[in-house]
Design an enzyme around this catalytic site. Structure first.
Site, PDB file in Angstrom:
ATOM      1  CG  ASP A   1       2.534   1.594   9.439  1.00  0.00           C
ATOM      2  OD1 ASP A   1       2.238   2.542  10.175  1.00  0.00           O
ATOM      3  OD2 ASP A   1       2.933   1.741   8.269  1.00  0.00           O
TER       4      ASP A   1
ATOM      5  NE  ARG B   1      -7.494   4.724   4.570  1.00  0.00           N
ATOM      6  CZ  ARG B   1      -7.452   6.021   4.735  1.00  0.00           C
ATOM      7  NH1 ARG B   1      -8.224   6.578   5.622  1.00  0.00           N
ATOM      8  NH2 ARG B   1      -6.632   6.740   4.037  1.00  0.00           N
TER       9      ARG B   1
ATOM     10  CE  LYS C   1      -2.268   2.250   3.873  1.00  0.00           C
ATOM     11  NZ  LYS C   1      -1.364   3.238   4.134  1.00  0.00           N
ATOM     12  CG  ASN C   2       2.237   2.838   3.541  1.00  0.00           C
ATOM     13  OD1 ASN C   2       1.088   3.208   3.281  1.00  0.00           O
ATOM     14  ND2 ASN C   2       2.637   2.580   4.778  1.00  0.00           N
TER      15      ASN C   2
ATOM     16  NE  ARG D   1       0.193  10.157   9.820  1.00  0.00           N
ATOM     17  CZ  ARG D   1      -0.242   9.265   8.924  1.00  0.00           C
ATOM     18  NH1 ARG D   1      -1.532   8.976   8.848  1.00  0.00           N
ATOM     19  NH2 ARG D   1       0.603   8.669   8.116  1.00  0.00           N
TER      20      ARG D   1
ATOM     21  CB  CYS E   1      -4.846   6.459   9.472  1.00  0.00           C
ATOM     22  SG  CYS E   1      -5.685   5.015   8.800  1.00  0.00           S
TER      23      CYS E   1
HETATM   24  C1  EPZ Z   1       4.268   6.809   6.347  1.00  0.00           C
HETATM   25  O1  EPZ Z   1       3.592   7.962   6.839  1.00  0.00           O
HETATM   26  C2  EPZ Z   1       3.208   5.735   6.212  1.00  0.00           C
HETATM   27  N1  EPZ Z   1       2.189   6.207   5.292  1.00  0.00           N
HETATM   28  C3  EPZ Z   1       2.598   5.409   7.564  1.00  0.00           C
HETATM   29  O2  EPZ Z   1       1.739   4.293   7.388  1.00  0.00           O
HETATM   30  C4  EPZ Z   1       3.722   5.047   8.544  1.00  0.00           C
HETATM   31  O3  EPZ Z   1       3.151   4.906   9.820  1.00  0.00           O
HETATM   32  C5  EPZ Z   1       4.795   6.133   8.587  1.00  0.00           C
HETATM   33  O4  EPZ Z   1       5.288   6.396   7.244  1.00  0.00           O
HETATM   34  C6  EPZ Z   1       6.010   5.768   9.425  1.00  0.00           C
HETATM   35  O5  EPZ Z   1       6.605   4.617   8.904  1.00  0.00           O
HETATM   36  C7  EPZ Z   1       2.388   6.198   3.995  1.00  0.00           C
HETATM   37  O6  EPZ Z   1       3.417   5.775   3.496  1.00  0.00           O
HETATM   38  C8  EPZ Z   1       1.271   6.661   3.120  1.00  0.00           C
HETATM   39  P1  EPZ Z   1       6.557  10.010   8.376  1.00  0.00           P
HETATM   40  P2  EPZ Z   1       4.305   9.366   6.789  1.00  0.00           P
HETATM   41  O7  EPZ Z   1       6.595  11.287   7.609  1.00  0.00           O
HETATM   42  O8  EPZ Z   1       5.235   9.406   5.639  1.00  0.00           O
HETATM   43  C9  EPZ Z   1       6.837  13.297  11.895  1.00  0.00           C
HETATM   44  C10 EPZ Z   1      -0.228   3.026   7.616  1.00  0.00           C
HETATM   45  O9  EPZ Z   1      -0.828   2.613   8.626  1.00  0.00           O
HETATM   46  N2  EPZ Z   1       6.797  14.284  10.789  1.00  0.00           N
HETATM   47  O10 EPZ Z   1       7.642   9.026   8.154  1.00  0.00           O
HETATM   48  O11 EPZ Z   1       3.259  10.415   6.829  1.00  0.00           O
HETATM   49  C11 EPZ Z   1       5.537  12.503  12.032  1.00  0.00           C
HETATM   50  O12 EPZ Z   1       4.577  13.204  12.765  1.00  0.00           O
HETATM   51  C12 EPZ Z   1       0.324   4.447   7.574  1.00  0.00           C
HETATM   52  O13 EPZ Z   1      -0.062   2.374   6.589  1.00  0.00           O
HETATM   53  C13 EPZ Z   1       6.917  15.625  11.081  1.00  0.00           C
HETATM   54  O14 EPZ Z   1       6.999  16.058  12.243  1.00  0.00           O
HETATM   55  O15 EPZ Z   1       5.137   9.339   8.141  1.00  0.00           O
HETATM   56  C14 EPZ Z   1       6.037  11.225  12.652  1.00  0.00           C
HETATM   57  O16 EPZ Z   1       6.190  11.416  14.030  1.00  0.00           O
HETATM   58  C15 EPZ Z   1      -0.080   5.229   8.780  1.00  0.00           C
HETATM   59  N3  EPZ Z   1       6.954  16.529  10.032  1.00  0.00           N
HETATM   60  C16 EPZ Z   1       7.432  11.026  12.032  1.00  0.00           C
HETATM   61  O17 EPZ Z   1       7.814  12.322  11.569  1.00  0.00           O
HETATM   62  C17 EPZ Z   1       6.864  16.121   8.737  1.00  0.00           C
HETATM   63  O18 EPZ Z   1       6.911  16.987   7.837  1.00  0.00           O
HETATM   64  C18 EPZ Z   1       7.499  10.055  10.853  1.00  0.00           C
HETATM   65  O19 EPZ Z   1       6.447  10.362   9.920  1.00  0.00           O
HETATM   66  C19 EPZ Z   1       6.752  14.752   8.465  1.00  0.00           C
HETATM   67  C20 EPZ Z   1       6.733  13.849   9.500  1.00  0.00           C
END
Ligand code: EPZ
Length: 417
Positions: A302, A394, A18-19, A117, A112
């Site tokens: 996840d 999803r 998915k991701n 986020r 989600c």
């Molecule tokens: C991806 O989300 C995945 N989603 C998520 O999977 C997954 O939980 C996450 O990566 C972590 O592995 C998709 O790929 C569509 P991040 P993403 O940016 O990219 C903080 C699922 O269940 N952050 O790596 O949005 C954030 O809050 C989904 O399949 C900032 O502060 O996650 C988090 O604490 C849910 N500022 C950390 O970084 C930013 O600009 C990592 O988030 C970006 C992120």
């Protein structure tokens, strides 16, 4: 609806990730001719993304697990609202449209929402490439007369920001370096597609990614990597039900963190070429273990909620901490309704093992939903009713069919809430 207690037995085939899919679909619009993606998962996030690409003017055709995207007549249509709000990964349209057209207007993403986020690192990246970013009533307007390569240090490791910057920088003038980049397998998958489309990206999968911008990109054919989260969920289900399941079509290397934890717990895990077998049919109680959700190659956030359900089956106290999303514990009150003894302290859940019992519970997000299904599979005193299954749809294709084939007593019903 789940009547639990049946150990799972047999084989299950894992679909594409998915991701990856939700990043590869928007990546395809950087090309000016047809892109075909194979091994596409049949999940609702992919269906919504396909509709969004059509709304932008792409010709999108699906045939079995392949999708053909012809973006030659695509335009940068403003999308402040509507379908983009249904998905988290609609933020990738920002990088892709910016790269191809120098402008994008995209509503802030939905998806989600287990905790806030932010996307500040994505925006920091676009601005470093020369774009102007403004927030217009909840939609991001991103414009650039010309994108220029830059050195970008991410303040924290972000999957989304790393991919979004790769998308935009692929069509920028000159070279971009992303430092402190995320190393998840999905990053490599996106870089592989972009390179097949004519981009020049090196270092994906390490913390430094170098991108030499190109003027034009072309179509290609690409097969999506297997979904390591879906695979991990079935591995955990096999362990939770004391079953014997071979999870097929996976890359065992991507599963090392979950494999290690299942072994520590007391399950037998065999790594085959492109499959993993979990043998958990013994009677010896599982050992409590501590788990820390970290960036890849650490234990995936996840899989944190699914793992919580499994740890209720261990004897003793386990501590599960999430260092990515410190408040991702909306499944805990639902598991408590099933009799789980779990205390949340800061970014940790402290889980005391013990049997669960059937209850009516609600999925508040995708992985919380998977956790509740796992819990339901373990109970032996009745029927567990999980509502909110649209979240599960999803990210897990054919979940009920797959589990039924493995011997679970599970079915869907429409209930009034
Ligand atoms: C991806 O989300 C995945 N989603 C998520 O999977 C997954 O939980 C996450 O990566 C972590 O592995 C998709 O790929 C569509 P991040 P993403 O940016 O990219 C903080 C699922 O269940 N952050 O790596 O949005 C954030 O809050 C989904 O399949 C900032 O502060 O996650 C988090 O604490 C849910 N500022 C950390 O970084 C930013 O600009 C990592 O988030 C970006 C992120």
């Amino acid at each position: 609806m789940i009547r639990g207690g049946n150990p799972l037995h047999g084989e299950v085939q894992i679909s594409g990730a998915k991701n990856s899919a939700v990043a590869l679909l928007p990546a395809a619009i950087l090309a000016e001719s047809e892109v075909t993606l194979d091994n596409l998962p049949a999940i609702s996030d992919v269906a919504v993304y396909s509709e969004i690409l059509r709304d932008l003017g792409a010709v999108v055709e699906r045939k079995e697990d392949a999708i053909r995207i012809d973006p030659s007549n695509l335009q940068s249509v403003a999308m402040p609202n509507g379908k983009v709000k249904l998905l988290r990964a609609s933020y990738y349209l920002m990088g892709a449209l910016l790269g191809r057209f120098g402008e994008a207007v995209i509503g802030l993403p939905g998806g989600c929402n287990f905790e806030p986020r932010p996307i500040d690192q994505h925006i920091k990246g676009f601005e470093a490439l020369g774009a102007t970013v403004t927030n217009e009533h909840g939609a991001m307007r991103i414009t650039a007369k010309e994108l220029r390569g830059a050195k970008i240090y991410l303040d924290l490791v972000s999957v989304g920001a790393t991919i979004n910057i790769m998308l935009a920088a692929s069509r920028a003038k000159g070279s971009t370096i992303i430092e402190n980049a995320a190393k998840e397998p999905e990053i490599i998958d996106v870089a592989t597609l972009l390179n097949s489309m004519g981009a020049k990206i090196k270092g994906a999968g390490t913390e430094t990614i170098r991108i030499e911008g190109v003027e034009r990109m072309h179509g290609c054919r690409h097969s999506i990597i297997p979904d390591r989260i879906q695979a991990g969920t079935y591995m955990i289900m096999a362990a939770a039900t004391r079953g014997d399941v071979t999870v097929e079509g996976v890359i065992p290397k991507h599963m090392e963190a979950v494999t290690a934890k299942l072994r520590e717990l007391g399950a037998t895990v065999e790594e085959l070429d492109d499959a993993i077998r979990i043998v958990a049919s013994g009677d010896a109680p599982y050992q409590a273990v501590d788990v820390k959700a970290l960036v890849y190659p650490g234990f995936a956030t996840d899989l944190q909620s699914p793992m919580t359900s499994l740890l209720t089956q261990a004897s003793g106290v386990s501590v599960l901490s999430d260092y990515i999303y410190g408040n991702r514990f909306k499944h805990v009150p639902e598991l408590a309704m099933m009799g789980a003894n779990i205390r949340v302290e800061g970014r940790s859940a402290i889980i005391e093992g013990g049997p669960l019992s059937a209850a009516k519970v609600h999925a508040t997000d995708l992985r919380a939903g998977a956790a509740l299904v796992i819990a339901g599979l373990t109970v032996t005193d009745g029927i567990t009713e999980v509502t909110g299954v649209e979240y599960i749809d999803r990210g897990y294709d054919n979940l009920v069919e797959n589990l039924s084939r493995l011997g679970a007593d599970i079915w869907r019903e429409t209930v009034s809430q």
